[in-house]
Design an enzyme around this catalytic site. Structure first.
Site, PDB file in Angstrom:
ATOM      1  N   LYS A   6      12.403  -4.460 -17.859  1.00 57.88           N
ATOM      2  CA  LYS A   6      11.301  -4.159 -18.768  1.00 57.88           C
ATOM      3  C   LYS A   6      11.504  -4.836 -20.127  1.00 57.88           C
ATOM      4  O   LYS A   6      10.533  -5.300 -20.740  1.00 57.88           O
ATOM      5  CB  LYS A   6      11.138  -2.644 -18.903  1.00 57.88           C
ATOM      6  CG  LYS A   6      10.628  -2.015 -17.617  1.00 57.88           C
ATOM      7  CD  LYS A   6      10.710  -0.509 -17.616  1.00 57.88           C
ATOM      8  CE  LYS A   6      10.195   0.049 -16.291  1.00 57.88           C
ATOM      9  NZ  LYS A   6      10.387   1.511 -16.161  1.00 57.88           N
ATOM     10  N   GLY A  20       4.699   7.072 -11.703  1.00 57.80           N
ATOM     11  CA  GLY A  20       3.793   7.986 -11.006  1.00 57.80           C
ATOM     12  C   GLY A  20       2.747   7.241 -10.210  1.00 57.80           C
ATOM     13  O   GLY A  20       2.300   6.156 -10.604  1.00 57.80           O
ATOM     14  N   GLU A  68      15.972   7.223  -6.655  1.00 57.98           N
ATOM     15  CA  GLU A  68      16.162   6.791  -5.276  1.00 57.98           C
ATOM     16  C   GLU A  68      17.474   7.349  -4.723  1.00 57.98           C
ATOM     17  O   GLU A  68      18.317   7.856  -5.475  1.00 57.98           O
ATOM     18  CB  GLU A  68      16.199   5.258  -5.221  1.00 57.98           C
ATOM     19  CG  GLU A  68      14.944   4.580  -5.727  1.00 57.98           C
ATOM     20  CD  GLU A  68      13.745   4.807  -4.820  1.00 57.98           C
ATOM     21  OE1 GLU A  68      13.943   5.129  -3.630  1.00 57.98           O
ATOM     22  OE2 GLU A  68      12.615   4.674  -5.321  1.00 57.98           O
ATOM     23  N   PHE A  77       0.836  -1.201   0.000  1.00 59.92           N
ATOM     24  CA  PHE A  77       0.000   0.000   0.000  1.00 59.92           C
ATOM     25  C   PHE A  77       0.871   1.252   0.000  1.00 59.92           C
ATOM     26  O   PHE A  77       0.639   2.204   0.731  1.00 59.92           O
ATOM     27  CB  PHE A  77      -0.941  -0.016   1.207  1.00 59.92           C
ATOM     28  CG  PHE A  77      -2.186   0.811   1.031  1.00 59.92           C
ATOM     29  CD1 PHE A  77      -3.051   0.570  -0.024  1.00 59.92           C
ATOM     30  CD2 PHE A  77      -2.497   1.829   1.924  1.00 59.92           C
ATOM     31  CE1 PHE A  77      -4.201   1.323  -0.191  1.00 59.92           C
ATOM     32  CE2 PHE A  77      -3.646   2.586   1.772  1.00 59.92           C
ATOM     33  CZ  PHE A  77      -4.496   2.339   0.714  1.00 59.92           C
TER      34      PHE A  77
END
Length: 339
Positions: free
Chosen positions: A221, A318, A206, A10
């Site tokens: 990816k 995002g 980061e 979360f």
């Protein structure tokens, strides 16, 4: 139709999805004929909340905004996945690029129970996408992972649905917003360290940016896209990978004087029965469609045997954008269940 959801993780994406789900509750019921009930949320930082009748998402989000937790501590995740009653597991834990764990175990366990799964976690999908899709097929359930590449920009759905029947020959693009932001700011006059510090300040990078600037995120990816587009699993050690840390300000200025732009490009190409995967910074001419992709925006160009090159562009990261990918996958599952 009602779907019971279990959110594992979360953080930013989970909260972005929760906001979308709460704000579109009426639309889902009136337009999509879908009622969603979040029956459990667990997060290593915020704790565990279980309510079979449904969690008030606005209350949960407000509690976190005020610096509170969902509970005193988080319950062990795997036993919850094995025992709770839910229809869709939404796996949003942090990515482990090396092994895909523990998300791989979470996803596999839910699929084995005959539950649908949605994830934005790149680790398990990079290493085990084809295996997990086969398991989902055998169990007659859905596996959604649109948000693993380009966040809410529907690249995977474009390849799997709209380009079905076309033979894909090559995929190339900018799939890491952190690197693209740094290179964009360097072209605007900053040196590498200044651009990196600014990216960290804005939350694009980061504290340890290695995964992004050394090309590991791009590699994950490409591993996902290879399985989506070519049904081929890539060994990460066979990916030629160069990051952006070696690019100097003078390199950026020289490219600009010649009308070009530096971009970190990930490329997959089918060559005589195998897939060639390369990640490298390149100077693109001003006429190249990817040269004008700036900031954290991502873009991918797909080459096929029957269409001119197709370029899809949009946000690659995002909170809300990736949350929308989860929302989109949920609607896709609902559509399949109604067919």
């Amino acid at each position: 139709m009602e779907l019971r959801l279990f959110l594992v993780g979360f953080g930013n994406v989970g909260q972005g999805f929760a906001r979308l789900l709460a704000s579109r509750r009426e639309w889902l019921i009136e337009e999509a004929y879908l009622s969603c009930r979040v029956v459990a949320i667990t997060d290593w930082h915020y704790g565990t909340c279980i309510h079979p009748r449904g969690i008030d998402l606005e209350e949960a989000l407000e509690a976190i905004r005020r610096g509170h937790s969902l509970s005193a501590k988080a319950e062990p995740t795997l036993p919850l996945i094995q025992t709770l009653e839910y229809d869709v597991l939404i796996e949003l834990t942090p990515t482990n690029f090396k092994t895909g764990e523990p998300a791989y175990r979470h996803i596999r366990c839910a699929l084995e129970r005959g539950r649908h799964v949605i994830t934005t976690n790149k680790g398990p999908m990079a290493h085990f996408l084809l295996e997990l899709e086969e398991l989902a097929r055998r169990k007659g359930v859905c596996l959604g992972y649109e948000g693993t590449v380009l966040a809410g920009t529907p690249l995977i759905r474009l390849i799997r649905s709209h380009l079905r029947g076309a033979k894909i020959q090559k995929i190339e693009g900018i799939v890491n917003g952190t690197c693209n932001y740094i290179l964009t700011r360097m072209a605007e006059g900053l040196d590498y360290h200044q651009a990196l510090k600014e990216a960290q300040k804005h939350g694009y990078a980061e504290a340890d940016p290695t995964v992004d600037v050394e090309g590991w995120d791009t590699a994950a990816k490409l591993m996902i896209l290879s399985q989506v587009a070519f049904s081929r699993k890539l060994d990460p050690t066979h990916i030629s990978r160069t990051g952006i840390t070696g690019i100097r300000s003078e390199d950026i200025r020289q490219a600009g004087r010649n009308g070009g732009q530096w971009r970190l490009i990930g490329r997959l190409e089918a060559q005589k029965g195998h897939i060639r995967a390369v990640i490298t910074p390149e100077t693109l001419p001003g006429t190249h469609p990817l040269a004008h992709v700036k900031g954290t925006t991502n873009a991918v160009t797909i080459h096929t045997d029957c269409l001119s090159p197709i370029t899809i562009m949009g946000p690659g990261a995002g909170r809300l954008e990736t949350g929308f990918a989860v929302f989109s996958d949920l609607l896709q599952i609902h559509q399949r269940l109604r067919e």
